[in-house]
Design a protein around this motif. Structure first.
Motif, mmCIF file in Angstrom:
data_model
loop_
_atom_site.group_PDB
_atom_site.id
_atom_site.type_symbol
_atom_site.label_atom_id
_atom_site.label_comp_id
_atom_site.label_asym_id
_atom_site.label_seq_id
_atom_site.Cartn_x
_atom_site.Cartn_y
_atom_site.Cartn_z
ATOM 1 N N GLN A 18 0.742 -1.042 0.001
ATOM 2 C CA GLN A 18 -0.046 0.009 -0.098
ATOM 3 C C GLN A 18 0.866 1.064 0.150
ATOM 4 O O GLN A 18 1.763 1.450 0.772
ATOM 5 N N ASP A 19 0.342 2.186 -0.851
ATOM 6 C CA ASP A 19 1.142 3.567 -0.912
ATOM 7 C C ASP A 19 0.944 4.145 0.313
ATOM 8 O O ASP A 19 -0.218 4.443 1.010
ATOM 9 N N ALA A 20 2.000 4.730 1.186
ATOM 10 C CA ALA A 20 1.718 5.151 2.512
ATOM 11 C C ALA A 20 1.114 6.604 2.556
ATOM 12 O O ALA A 20 0.531 7.030 3.208
ATOM 13 N N GLN A 21 1.427 7.305 1.099
ATOM 14 C CA GLN A 21 0.614 8.665 0.984
ATOM 15 C C GLN A 21 -0.814 8.476 0.526
ATOM 16 O O GLN A 21 -1.700 9.055 1.315
ATOM 17 N N THR A 22 -0.975 7.844 -0.609
ATOM 18 C CA THR A 22 -2.239 7.697 -1.062
ATOM 19 C C THR A 22 -3.205 6.519 -0.442
ATOM 20 O O THR A 22 -4.505 6.885 -0.677
ATOM 21 N N GLU A 101 -4.295 1.004 -12.485
ATOM 22 C CA GLU A 101 -4.830 2.084 -11.994
ATOM 23 C C GLU A 101 -3.838 3.268 -11.921
ATOM 24 O O GLU A 101 -2.762 2.798 -11.530
ATOM 25 N N GLU A 102 -4.353 4.605 -11.897
ATOM 26 C CA GLU A 102 -3.363 5.625 -11.407
ATOM 27 C C GLU A 102 -3.346 5.596 -9.846
ATOM 28 O O GLU A 102 -4.364 5.111 -9.380
ATOM 29 N N ASN A 103 -2.124 5.826 -9.360
ATOM 30 C CA ASN A 103 -1.897 5.928 -7.954
ATOM 31 C C ASN A 103 -2.093 7.402 -7.448
ATOM 32 O O ASN A 103 -1.130 8.134 -7.078
ATOM 33 N N LEU A 104 -3.175 7.997 -7.470
ATOM 34 C CA LEU A 104 -3.521 9.361 -7.068
ATOM 35 C C LEU A 104 -4.561 9.363 -5.635
ATOM 36 O O LEU A 104 -4.883 8.565 -5.492
ATOM 37 N N SER A 105 -4.128 10.561 -4.800
ATOM 38 C CA SER A 105 -4.769 10.839 -3.835
ATOM 39 C C SER A 105 -6.192 10.726 -4.012
ATOM 40 O O SER A 105 -6.718 11.223 -5.268
ATOM 41 N N SER A 106 -7.199 10.355 -2.983
ATOM 42 C CA SER A 106 -8.625 10.373 -3.260
ATOM 43 C C SER A 106 -9.033 10.891 -1.803
ATOM 44 O O SER A 106 -8.489 10.396 -0.854
ATOM 45 N N PHE A 107 -10.008 11.804 -1.838
ATOM 46 C CA PHE A 107 -10.570 12.374 -0.599
ATOM 47 C C PHE A 107 -12.107 11.893 -0.465
ATOM 48 O O PHE A 107 -12.695 12.848 -0.090
ATOM 49 N N GLY A 108 -12.300 10.697 -0.931
ATOM 50 C CA GLY A 108 -13.601 10.309 -0.769
ATOM 51 C C GLY A 108 -14.502 10.873 -1.539
ATOM 52 O O GLY A 108 -14.283 11.239 -2.726
ATOM 53 N N PHE A 109 -15.624 11.417 -0.850
ATOM 54 C CA PHE A 109 -16.668 12.223 -1.462
ATOM 55 C C PHE A 109 -16.165 13.109 -2.211
ATOM 56 O O PHE A 109 -16.812 13.721 -3.106
ATOM 57 N N LEU A 110 -15.247 13.943 -1.629
ATOM 58 C CA LEU A 110 -14.809 15.144 -1.891
ATOM 59 C C LEU A 110 -14.197 15.072 -3.344
ATOM 60 O O LEU A 110 -14.152 16.105 -4.153
ATOM 61 N N THR A 111 -13.431 14.056 -3.834
ATOM 62 C CA THR A 111 -13.003 13.769 -5.132
ATOM 63 C C THR A 111 -14.108 13.381 -5.934
ATOM 64 O O THR A 111 -13.928 13.978 -7.217
ATOM 65 N N LYS A 112 -15.290 13.010 -5.536
ATOM 66 C CA LYS A 112 -16.441 12.637 -6.404
ATOM 67 C C LYS A 112 -17.084 14.229 -6.735
ATOM 68 O O LYS A 112 -17.187 14.311 -7.961
ATOM 69 N N LEU A 113 -16.773 14.920 -5.814
ATOM 70 C CA LEU A 113 -17.730 16.434 -6.033
ATOM 71 C C LEU A 113 -16.609 17.169 -6.928
ATOM 72 O O LEU A 113 -17.249 17.778 -7.820
ATOM 73 N N GLU A 114 -15.348 16.966 -6.745
ATOM 74 C CA GLU A 114 -14.592 17.607 -7.435
ATOM 75 C C GLU A 114 -14.869 17.202 -9.014
ATOM 76 O O GLU A 114 -14.766 18.039 -10.140
ATOM 77 N N SER A 115 -15.176 15.932 -9.243
ATOM 78 C CA SER A 115 -15.233 15.392 -10.612
ATOM 79 C C SER A 115 -16.569 16.034 -11.156
ATOM 80 O O SER A 115 -16.576 16.516 -12.200
ATOM 81 N N THR A 186 -6.719 21.404 -8.135
ATOM 82 C CA THR A 186 -7.596 20.716 -7.470
ATOM 83 C C THR A 186 -7.208 20.322 -6.045
ATOM 84 O O THR A 186 -6.063 20.879 -5.445
ATOM 85 N N LEU A 187 -7.788 19.667 -5.162
ATOM 86 C CA LEU A 187 -7.313 19.432 -3.818
ATOM 87 C C LEU A 187 -5.965 18.674 -3.821
ATOM 88 O O LEU A 187 -5.092 18.709 -2.759
ATOM 89 N N ALA A 188 -5.525 17.856 -4.859
ATOM 90 C CA ALA A 188 -4.303 17.165 -4.614
ATOM 91 C C ALA A 188 -3.134 18.284 -4.663
ATOM 92 O O ALA A 188 -2.095 17.970 -4.133
ATOM 93 N N ASP A 189 -3.316 19.394 -5.479
ATOM 94 C CA ASP A 189 -2.341 20.494 -5.583
ATOM 95 C C ASP A 189 -2.303 21.017 -4.284
ATOM 96 O O ASP A 189 -0.961 21.363 -3.721
ATOM 97 N N ILE A 190 -3.390 21.494 -3.479
ATOM 98 C CA ILE A 190 -3.183 21.850 -2.238
ATOM 99 C C ILE A 190 -2.541 20.833 -1.299
ATOM 100 O O ILE A 190 -1.710 21.255 -0.188
ATOM 101 N N GLU A 191 -2.916 19.608 -1.581
ATOM 102 C CA GLU A 191 -2.257 18.440 -0.562
ATOM 103 C C GLU A 191 -0.541 18.636 -1.004
ATOM 104 O O GLU A 191 0.039 18.583 0.241
ATOM 105 N N GLU A 192 -0.110 18.875 -2.159
ATOM 106 C CA GLU A 192 1.266 18.914 -2.298
ATOM 107 C C GLU A 192 1.911 19.880 -1.598
ATOM 108 O O GLU A 192 3.138 19.943 -1.055
ATOM 109 N N VAL A 193 1.352 21.141 -1.770
ATOM 110 C CA VAL A 193 1.696 22.266 -0.963
ATOM 111 C C VAL A 193 2.090 22.153 0.660
ATOM 112 O O VAL A 193 2.825 22.293 1.281
ATOM 113 N N LEU A 194 0.789 21.395 1.146
ATOM 114 C CA LEU A 194 0.813 21.166 2.646
ATOM 115 C C LEU A 194 1.707 20.118 2.757
ATOM 116 O O LEU A 194 2.564 20.428 3.980
#
Length: 198
Positions: A18-22, A101-115, A186-194
């Protein structure tokens, strides 16, 4: 850590990677005691390859190592969950995971909402969509809405009505997601900054 390598006659236990980050599952391999010990010693995930009939360190040929972050065993002590930082694609096909599959961060429902928000941005002709109407009005209107919602959150934070505070917080986050999409982020960009700040 007690691992029961004796449950199977071949002395192998499944190792879920399992990816420790995503937190995405990247692959499944098998370890015996020797592979486990080498993984701990080198901090690079090593399996027992059933096809090669020997120890195999993931990345030994490709350079796409799985750097060890941690290992847990399950309640029966016969399956491992191995968290890693992957150095490149995990699958031999070049895919990020063995499930293609791509190994991208998922933020649950927020990722669906972003889509959904992204779809409204790309299809602004939807006359019934509030989000599409905001995109049609332009970045200034979207930014203004974020500012209005932020002020409302501050006001509700000073009162004792938790329901109103949560409602306004949801409105702020929703409009912020719209603003991110309007700016091409996207939220993933903000995650990277944090992550970098951390």
């Amino acid at each position: 850590m007690k691992i029961d390598f004796t449950k199977n006659s071949d002395g192998l236990v499944p190792a879920i990677i399992q990816d420790a980050q995503t937190k995405n599952v990247l692959m499944l391999g098998y370890m015996n005691q020797e592979a486990f010990d080498k993984t701990i010693e080198t901090n690079k995930v090593t399996f027992y390859s059933r096809t090669k009939n020997r120890l195999w360190t993931k990345g030994e040929e490709s350079g796409n190592f799985l750097n060890l972050v941690g290992i847990k065993n399950d309640c029966d002590n016969d399956t491992l969950l191995v968290t890693v930082n992957p150095m490149g694609p995990t699958c031999h096909t070049g895919s990020a995971t063995c499930w293609q599959e791509e190994n991208l961060s998922s933020f649950g429902f927020l990722t669906k909402l972003e889509s959904i928000i992204k779809d409204r941005k790309n299809n602004p002709e939807n006359k019934d969509s509030y989000v599409a109407s905001l995109f049609r009005k332009g970045i200034n209107k979207v930014a203004q809405k974020v500012g209005e919602e932020a002020v409302e959150v501050v006001i509700e934070a000073k009162d004792d009505n938790d329901d109103l505070f949560l409602d306004e917080s949801a409105d702020l986050l929703f409009h912020y997601l719209i603003l991110l999409q309007a700016k091409g982020f996207t939220l993933a960009d903000i995650e990277e900054v944090l992550k970098k700040r951390h």
